[in-house]
Motif scaffolding. Sequence first.
Motif, mmCIF file in Angstrom:
data_model
loop_
_atom_site.group_PDB
_atom_site.id
_atom_site.type_symbol
_atom_site.label_atom_id
_atom_site.label_comp_id
_atom_site.label_asym_id
_atom_site.label_seq_id
_atom_site.Cartn_x
_atom_site.Cartn_y
_atom_site.Cartn_z
ATOM 1 N N ASN A 13 0.835 -1.200 0.000
ATOM 2 C CA ASN A 13 0.000 0.000 0.000
ATOM 3 C C ASN A 13 0.870 1.250 0.000
ATOM 4 O O ASN A 13 0.910 2.007 0.957
ATOM 5 N N THR A 14 1.548 1.487 -1.112
ATOM 6 C CA THR A 14 2.404 2.662 -1.251
ATOM 7 C C THR A 14 1.568 3.850 -1.689
ATOM 8 O O THR A 14 0.919 3.797 -2.733
ATOM 9 N N PRO A 15 1.556 4.945 -0.920
ATOM 10 C CA PRO A 15 0.780 6.118 -1.347
ATOM 11 C C PRO A 15 1.506 6.882 -2.452
ATOM 12 O O PRO A 15 2.719 7.030 -2.438
ATOM 13 N N ILE A 16 0.723 7.374 -3.419
ATOM 14 C CA ILE A 16 1.245 8.255 -4.468
ATOM 15 C C ILE A 16 0.836 9.668 -4.073
ATOM 16 O O ILE A 16 -0.340 9.950 -3.878
ATOM 17 N N LEU A 17 1.811 10.576 -3.962
ATOM 18 C CA LEU A 17 1.546 11.940 -3.517
ATOM 19 C C LEU A 17 1.923 12.939 -4.602
ATOM 20 O O LEU A 17 2.962 12.825 -5.234
ATOM 21 N N CYS A 18 1.062 13.940 -4.793
ATOM 22 C CA CYS A 18 1.336 15.044 -5.703
ATOM 23 C C CYS A 18 1.052 16.323 -4.930
ATOM 24 O O CYS A 18 -0.083 16.568 -4.525
#
Length: 72
Positions: A13-18
Motif C-alpha cells: 500500500n504505497t501512497p502516491i503523492l502530488c
Amino acid sequence: MPKTNLHPTWFTNTPILCDGKPLGLIGSTKPELQVDIWLANHPFYTKNQVMIDSEGRVERFMKKYGLNSTDQ
C-alpha cells in the motif's frame, strides 16, 4: 544455494503523492512515491497548453511563406 535477501522489500500500500495530496495506493518497492505531474494537472489533459515560440520560429515561418497572421 540461492542467495538470501536478493529481492527488495515490497510495500503493498504505497501512497502516491502530488503536492502533498494523496492520489491513490499501489504496490511498489518504495514506501512513498512523489510525482510532479499526473492526469488531473497535466497540461495536455487540462487543455492549458501554452505554445512557446523559441527563437522566433513562428515569425520566420510566417515571413517565409508570406502569411500575415498566426490565427488562420
